[in-house]
Design a protein around this motif. Structure first.
Motif, PDB file in Angstrom:
ATOM      1  N   MET A  77       7.316 -17.539   4.739  1.00 40.89           N
ATOM      2  CA  MET A  77       7.818 -16.439   5.556  1.00 40.89           C
ATOM      3  C   MET A  77       6.650 -15.630   6.095  1.00 40.89           C
ATOM      4  N   LYS A  78       6.838 -15.102   7.295  1.00 35.94           N
ATOM      5  CA  LYS A  78       5.804 -14.291   7.921  1.00 35.94           C
ATOM      6  C   LYS A  78       6.274 -12.849   8.073  1.00 35.94           C
ATOM      7  N   PHE A  79       5.317 -11.925   8.023  1.00 36.31           N
ATOM      8  CA  PHE A  79       5.610 -10.539   8.343  1.00 36.31           C
ATOM      9  C   PHE A  79       4.370  -9.907   8.952  1.00 36.31           C
ATOM     10  N   VAL A  80       4.583  -8.805   9.641  1.00 35.19           N
ATOM     11  CA  VAL A  80       3.490  -8.129  10.336  1.00 35.19           C
ATOM     12  C   VAL A  80       3.184  -6.814   9.636  1.00 35.19           C
ATOM     13  N   ALA A  81       1.912  -6.582   9.361  1.00 38.04           N
ATOM     14  CA  ALA A  81       1.453  -5.334   8.755  1.00 38.04           C
ATOM     15  C   ALA A  81       0.484  -4.646   9.712  1.00 38.04           C
ATOM     16  N   PHE A  82       0.468  -3.318   9.652  1.00 39.85           N
ATOM     17  CA  PHE A  82      -0.403  -2.535  10.522  1.00 39.85           C
ATOM     18  C   PHE A  82      -1.363  -1.698   9.679  1.00 39.85           C
ATOM     19  N   GLU A  83      -2.507  -1.380  10.269  1.00 41.61           N
ATOM     20  CA  GLU A  83      -3.491  -0.557   9.573  1.00 41.61           C
ATOM     21  C   GLU A  83      -2.916   0.825   9.278  1.00 41.61           C
ATOM     22  N   ARG A  84      -3.180   1.321   8.062  1.00 45.11           N
ATOM     23  CA  ARG A  84      -2.746   2.672   7.697  1.00 45.11           C
ATOM     24  C   ARG A  84      -3.981   3.545   7.544  1.00 45.11           C
ATOM     25  N   ALA A  85      -4.081   4.562   8.402  1.00 45.75           N
ATOM     26  CA  ALA A  85      -5.298   5.371   8.444  1.00 45.75           C
ATOM     27  C   ALA A  85      -5.349   6.420   7.352  1.00 45.75           C
ATOM     28  N   LYS A  86      -4.204   6.984   7.006  1.00 44.42           N
ATOM     29  CA  LYS A  86      -4.192   8.096   6.060  1.00 44.42           C
ATOM     30  C   LYS A  86      -3.439   7.730   4.786  1.00 44.42           C
ATOM     31  N   GLN A  87      -3.851   8.346   3.680  1.00 43.04           N
ATOM     32  CA  GLN A  87      -3.155   8.151   2.416  1.00 43.04           C
ATOM     33  C   GLN A  87      -2.835   9.504   1.800  1.00 43.04           C
ATOM     34  N   GLY A  88      -2.060   9.463   0.728  1.00 43.98           N
ATOM     35  CA  GLY A  88      -1.634  10.711   0.098  1.00 43.98           C
ATOM     36  C   GLY A  88      -0.138  10.898   0.254  1.00 43.98           C
ATOM     37  N   THR A  89       0.415  11.772  -0.585  1.00 44.77           N
ATOM     38  CA  THR A  89       1.864  12.004  -0.600  1.00 44.77           C
ATOM     39  C   THR A  89       2.384  12.513   0.737  1.00 44.77           C
ATOM     40  N   GLY A  90       1.696  13.493   1.313  1.00 45.01           N
ATOM     41  CA  GLY A  90       2.154  14.061   2.587  1.00 45.01           C
ATOM     42  C   GLY A  90       2.108  13.047   3.707  1.00 45.01           C
ATOM     43  N   ALA A  91       1.023  12.274   3.778  1.00 44.43           N
ATOM     44  CA  ALA A  91       0.887  11.270   4.828  1.00 44.43           C
ATOM     45  C   ALA A  91       1.957  10.189   4.690  1.00 44.43           C
ATOM     46  N   SER A  92       2.238   9.790   3.449  1.00 46.53           N
ATOM     47  CA  SER A  92       3.260   8.759   3.228  1.00 46.53           C
ATOM     48  C   SER A  92       4.645   9.270   3.607  1.00 46.53           C
ATOM     49  N   ARG A  93       4.918  10.540   3.310  1.00 46.08           N
ATOM     50  CA  ARG A  93       6.214  11.123   3.665  1.00 46.08           C
ATOM     51  C   ARG A  93       6.390  11.139   5.186  1.00 46.08           C
ATOM     52  N   ARG A  94       5.358  11.547   5.890  1.00 47.11           N
ATOM     53  CA  ARG A  94       5.443  11.579   7.354  1.00 47.11           C
ATOM     54  C   ARG A  94       5.602  10.172   7.918  1.00 47.11           C
ATOM     55  N   LEU A  95       4.973   9.214   7.277  1.00 50.74           N
ATOM     56  CA  LEU A  95       5.070   7.825   7.722  1.00 50.74           C
ATOM     57  C   LEU A  95       6.501   7.319   7.591  1.00 50.74           C
ATOM     58  N   ARG A  96       7.154   7.644   6.494  1.00 53.75           N
ATOM     59  CA  ARG A  96       8.535   7.192   6.279  1.00 53.75           C
ATOM     60  C   ARG A  96       9.490   7.828   7.286  1.00 53.75           C
ATOM     61  N   ILE A  97       9.212   9.054   7.680  1.00 55.44           N
ATOM     62  CA  ILE A  97      10.060   9.723   8.674  1.00 55.44           C
ATOM     63  C   ILE A  97      10.039   8.972   9.998  1.00 55.44           C
ATOM     64  N   THR A  98       8.912   8.328  10.309  1.00 58.82           N
ATOM     65  CA  THR A  98       8.778   7.583  11.567  1.00 58.82           C
ATOM     66  C   THR A  98       9.311   6.146  11.462  1.00 58.82           C
ATOM     67  N   GLY A  99       9.899   5.798  10.304  1.00 60.27           N
ATOM     68  CA  GLY A  99      10.465   4.458  10.154  1.00 60.27           C
ATOM     69  C   GLY A  99       9.472   3.422   9.664  1.00 60.27           C
ATOM     70  N   ARG A 100       8.384   3.886   9.060  1.00 57.65           N
ATOM     71  CA  ARG A 100       7.383   2.967   8.515  1.00 57.65           C
ATOM     72  C   ARG A 100       7.324   3.094   6.999  1.00 57.65           C
ATOM     73  N   THR A 101       6.887   2.022   6.338  1.00 62.33           N
ATOM     74  CA  THR A 101       6.738   2.020   4.885  1.00 62.33           C
ATOM     75  C   THR A 101       5.278   1.829   4.528  1.00 62.33           C
ATOM     76  N   PRO A 102       4.706   2.715   3.700  1.00 55.21           N
ATOM     77  CA  PRO A 102       3.320   2.545   3.281  1.00 55.21           C
ATOM     78  C   PRO A 102       3.188   1.428   2.252  1.00 55.21           C
ATOM     79  N   GLY A 103       2.037   0.777   2.274  1.00 58.90           N
ATOM     80  CA  GLY A 103       1.796  -0.298   1.320  1.00 58.90           C
ATOM     81  C   GLY A 103       0.311  -0.518   1.112  1.00 58.90           C
ATOM     82  N   ILE A 104       0.005  -1.483   0.268  1.00 58.40           N
ATOM     83  CA  ILE A 104      -1.387  -1.827  -0.021  1.00 58.40           C
ATOM     84  C   ILE A 104      -1.501  -3.326  -0.252  1.00 58.40           C
ATOM     85  N   VAL A 105      -2.632  -3.886   0.112  1.00 58.41           N
ATOM     86  CA  VAL A 105      -2.949  -5.289  -0.156  1.00 58.41           C
ATOM     87  C   VAL A 105      -4.230  -5.311  -0.970  1.00 58.41           C
ATOM     88  N   TYR A 106      -4.206  -6.019  -2.094  1.00 53.08           N
ATOM     89  CA  TYR A 106      -5.390  -6.060  -2.949  1.00 53.08           C
ATOM     90  C   TYR A 106      -5.617  -7.484  -3.433  1.00 53.08           C
TER      91      TYR A 106
END
Length: 206
Positions: free
Chosen positions: A1-30
């Protein structure tokens, strides 16, 4: 399966909350030789992908910054009552290194087993998934388990099933865990010998 991920410039609780409001989900790849990468995904696309079993148990193709990377889903955090994914983790994989992953067990045939057809027993699925070790190319989406030969008084263990080529079981705490148990639905009537012995015991007690 394929999916598309985008660069996330900011981190932190506030940044993640604002991201979810715009219809995006924060994540990490390690994992691998690269540094952990902060990403964001389209929430609606991710929500539908998470409903598919293969998204949880397959090697995924992640398109990010013009490159495709093979990853595994490692963790998902859901909102306690909203249909909302709060955060998601992926791990990069090395095609030349063995990996560990839990995969679903797909049971079939129990209705045709002697335990059910002849003895009217109940089949209890103790495990719904199994942790395995294999090379990435050998990772199965699921493991099919045939229960048609189950008989009364016997359980099905990990060593009883046929695994795909290149796959071995990882079972912390048990070398051969129980996957399925056969449970009798009612007590059997005693044999004439057992009934006679019980009657004798009762007379002695009197």
């Amino acid at each position: 399966m394929k999916f598309v991920a985008f660069e996330r410039a900011k981190q932190g609780t506030g940044a993640s909350r604002r991201l979810r409001i715009t219809g995006r989900t924060p994540g990490i790849v390690y994992g691998g030789t690269a540094e952990p990468t902060l990403i964001e995904l389209d929430h609606n696309a991710l929500w539908h992908a998470l409903k598919k079993e293969a998204f949880h148990a397959s090697v995924l193709q992640m398109e990010h910054a013009g490159k495709t990377t093979e990853v595994l889903l490692r963790d998902v955090q859901y909102h306690p009552f909203k249909q909302l994914v709060l955060h998601i983790d992926f791990q990069r994989i090395d095609a030349n290194t063995k990996m560990k992953k839990k995969v679903p067990l797909h049971y079939s045939g129990e209705e045709n087993s002697p335990a059910v057809k002849v003895d009217q027993c109940l089949i209890n699925h103790i495990a719904t998934e199994l942790e395995i070790s294999c090379m990435p190319k050998d990772l199965p989406e699921f493991i099919a388990v045939d229960l048609s030969n189950l008989t009364k008084g016997h359980s099905l263990h990990a060593k009883d099933i046929t695994l795909p080529a290149g796959v071995t079981v990882v079972a912390p705490g048990s070398s051969n865990p129980v996957l399925v148990a056969v449970v009798a639905t009612k007590a059997e009537a005693p044999t004439p010998q057992e009934a006679a012995a019980a009657a004798g015991d009762n007379k002695k007690k009197k």
